[in-house]
Design an enzyme around this catalytic site. Sequence first.
Site, PDB file in Angstrom:
ATOM      1  N   TYR A  80     -15.098   4.673   7.606  1.00 17.51           N
ATOM      2  CA  TYR A  80     -15.588   3.342   7.267  1.00 17.51           C
ATOM      3  C   TYR A  80     -17.076   3.128   7.547  1.00 17.51           C
ATOM      4  O   TYR A  80     -17.478   2.093   8.070  1.00 17.51           O
ATOM      5  CB  TYR A  80     -14.730   2.266   7.950  1.00 17.51           C
ATOM      6  CG  TYR A  80     -13.399   2.115   7.253  1.00 17.51           C
ATOM      7  CD1 TYR A  80     -13.301   1.365   6.082  1.00 17.51           C
ATOM      8  CD2 TYR A  80     -12.267   2.773   7.708  1.00 17.51           C
ATOM      9  CE1 TYR A  80     -12.100   1.245   5.408  1.00 17.51           C
ATOM     10  CE2 TYR A  80     -11.052   2.663   7.039  1.00 17.51           C
ATOM     11  CZ  TYR A  80     -10.980   1.893   5.891  1.00 17.51           C
ATOM     12  OH  TYR A  80      -9.788   1.786   5.215  1.00 17.51           O
ATOM     13  N   CYS A 137      -3.690   2.842  -4.283  1.00 16.67           N
ATOM     14  CA  CYS A 137      -4.688   3.638  -3.567  1.00 16.67           C
ATOM     15  C   CYS A 137      -4.724   5.036  -4.174  1.00 16.67           C
ATOM     16  O   CYS A 137      -3.774   5.810  -4.018  1.00 16.67           O
ATOM     17  CB  CYS A 137      -4.323   3.688  -2.084  1.00 16.67           C
ATOM     18  SG  CYS A 137      -5.470   4.675  -1.137  1.00 16.67           S
ATOM     19  N   HIS A 187      -7.653   0.462  -4.464  1.00 17.72           N
ATOM     20  CA  HIS A 187      -8.424   1.272  -3.500  1.00 17.72           C
ATOM     21  C   HIS A 187      -8.839   2.510  -4.267  1.00 17.72           C
ATOM     22  O   HIS A 187      -7.968   3.250  -4.736  1.00 17.72           O
ATOM     23  CB  HIS A 187      -7.540   1.728  -2.344  1.00 17.72           C
ATOM     24  CG  HIS A 187      -7.302   0.692  -1.294  1.00 17.72           C
ATOM     25  ND1 HIS A 187      -6.654   0.974  -0.106  1.00 17.72           N
ATOM     26  CD2 HIS A 187      -7.635  -0.616  -1.232  1.00 17.72           C
ATOM     27  CE1 HIS A 187      -6.593  -0.129   0.626  1.00 17.72           C
ATOM     28  NE2 HIS A 187      -7.170  -1.097  -0.030  1.00 17.72           N
ATOM     29  N   HIS A 213       0.851  -1.191   0.000  1.00 16.62           N
ATOM     30  CA  HIS A 213       0.000   0.000   0.000  1.00 16.62           C
ATOM     31  C   HIS A 213       0.889   1.244   0.000  1.00 16.62           C
ATOM     32  O   HIS A 213       1.890   1.283   0.710  1.00 16.62           O
ATOM     33  CB  HIS A 213      -0.878  -0.013   1.260  1.00 16.62           C
ATOM     34  CG  HIS A 213      -1.951   1.025   1.285  1.00 16.62           C
ATOM     35  ND1 HIS A 213      -1.695   2.350   1.532  1.00 16.62           N
ATOM     36  CD2 HIS A 213      -3.290   0.932   1.081  1.00 16.62           C
ATOM     37  CE1 HIS A 213      -2.837   3.024   1.496  1.00 16.62           C
ATOM     38  NE2 HIS A 213      -3.822   2.185   1.210  1.00 16.62           N
ATOM     39  N   ASP A 263     -12.780   3.191  -1.138  1.00 19.28           N
ATOM     40  CA  ASP A 263     -11.952   3.413   0.045  1.00 19.28           C
ATOM     41  C   ASP A 263     -12.760   4.224   1.039  1.00 19.28           C
ATOM     42  O   ASP A 263     -13.981   4.119   1.070  1.00 19.28           O
ATOM     43  CB  ASP A 263     -10.638   4.054  -0.367  1.00 19.28           C
ATOM     44  CG  ASP A 263      -9.523   3.739   0.620  1.00 19.28           C
ATOM     45  OD1 ASP A 263      -9.800   3.102   1.641  1.00 19.28           O
ATOM     46  OD2 ASP A 263      -8.397   4.148   0.369  1.00 19.28           O
ATOM     47  N   HIS A 264     -12.105   5.001   1.832  1.00 13.63           N
ATOM     48  CA  HIS A 264     -12.814   5.762   2.859  1.00 13.63           C
ATOM     49  C   HIS A 264     -14.010   6.493   2.266  1.00 13.63           C
ATOM     50  O   HIS A 264     -13.967   6.927   1.125  1.00 13.63           O
ATOM     51  CB  HIS A 264     -11.902   6.837   3.456  1.00 13.63           C
ATOM     52  CG  HIS A 264     -10.636   6.287   3.983  1.00 13.63           C
ATOM     53  ND1 HIS A 264      -9.556   7.071   4.243  1.00 13.63           N
ATOM     54  CD2 HIS A 264     -10.287   5.024   4.309  1.00 13.63           C
ATOM     55  CE1 HIS A 264      -8.579   6.313   4.703  1.00 13.63           C
ATOM     56  NE2 HIS A 264      -9.002   5.069   4.750  1.00 13.63           N
TER      57      HIS A 264
HETATM   58  C1  DNO Z   1      -6.697   3.063   5.711  1.00  9.10           C
HETATM   59  C2  DNO Z   1      -6.100   1.995   4.951  1.00  9.10           C
HETATM   60  C3  DNO Z   1      -4.691   1.702   5.415  1.00  9.10           C
HETATM   61  C4  DNO Z   1      -4.249   0.400   4.821  1.00  9.10           C
HETATM   62  C5  DNO Z   1      -2.845   0.022   5.157  1.00  9.10           C
HETATM   63  C6  DNO Z   1      -2.423  -1.157   4.319  1.00  9.10           C
HETATM   64  O1  DNO Z   1      -7.875   3.157   5.788  1.00  9.10           O
HETATM   65  O2  DNO Z   1      -6.147   2.216   3.595  1.00  9.10           O
HETATM   66  O3  DNO Z   1      -4.698   1.614   6.800  1.00  9.10           O
HETATM   67  O4  DNO Z   1      -5.068  -0.609   5.291  1.00  9.10           O
HETATM   68  O5  DNO Z   1      -1.965   1.033   4.957  1.00  9.10           O
HETATM   69  O6  DNO Z   1      -1.404  -1.850   4.953  1.00  9.10           O
END
Ligand code: DNO
Length: 355
Positions: free
Chosen positions: A330, A244, A271, A206, A316-317
């Site tokens: 989340y 991401c 992501h 990531h 993602d978020h």
């Molecule tokens: C946050 C996530 C990160 C991700 C880590 C992967 O919401 O995208 O915490 O899980 O960086 O190791």
Amino acid sequence: MNMVFRWFGEGNDHVSLQDIRQIPGTKGIVWALHDIPAGEVWPPERIEEVKQQAEAAGLHIDVVESVNVHEDIKLGLPGREQYIENYKKTMKHLAAAGVKVICYNFMPVFDWLRTDLAREMEDGSTALFYEGSRIEDVDPFELAKTVAGNPDVTMPGWEPERLAHLTELFEAYKNVTEEDLWSNLAYFLDEIIPLAEELDIKMAIHPDDPPWSVFGLPRLITSKENVKRMLGLNDSPYNGLTLCSGSLGANPDNNIPDIIRSFSDRIHFAHIRNVKIFENGDFIETSHRTEDGSIDIYEVVKAYYDSGFTGYARPDHGRHIWNEKCRPGYGLYDRALGIMYLWGIWDALERQEEK
Ligand code: DNO
């Protein structure tokens, strides 16, 4: 696109597996054993438990996020040998349960970092916010003292077990340069990638979030150039990425669609989210819609589509909307809306091609 949704586990998430199953086109959960500290082996029976829960709800467990990397590995300390052995054991246990992708990161000390978990937007929704001036001048050792003396201080992405050792960790990283961190990552990859090939598990690093140095700590996965360097450390397709868009995209110099097109065969997990970047570099996490942020999500999805992407993707978020009480970033609602936006683009692209 194999659409998946992050789930923090029974009793640890207000979102149920049934909720996830009802989001159109969503096939699996993205999961982890969040209570197991970095460096410890994940027991097969705990993995099996999640598998059974997910499968009973009609969802797969192909993607794990994350198996965290112990700091000794990042620091290149002698303790890394044992922690790498433990990491390999966890990989084997996950492969036995059918896991296909392991997401991890190589960020020193912290995972993602924000200054505000609920910054209010014009429409009354709230979202994660990063304000540079609140981080950039902070002395990490002063901060560590504040945190140590105050159990109520929590920051997103700061795991409690790390918080307890913040001063020692900053001390340990004092003489670790970016080049040291690269060579420690290379060492780790040389150890785990051959096993990943054997087990048919794709490793997906990531990016650093935000994609620049914080508190003077070195950071690696911050730009196209560095992604290329990372992939070049080991040319195996099993050495891949979690791309991401929101993490790398917080730096406007990173052209996300171009990065996707350049490395599509090494992206195992996408992501997808948007961020709005302000003139001073601060940023807030918006809805997924292109018009709401600074990243062209249409072009992001199109880049995946044009590359024939068949890997895993998750929204993602999201923002916190409709009075939902949830973990920062989340919630169910905005992430589900995000999925529908991503499918909307994808389906339209597919239709266009058929014509
Ligand atoms: C946050 C996530 C990160 C991700 C880590 C992967 O919401 O995208 O915490 O899980 O960086 O190791």
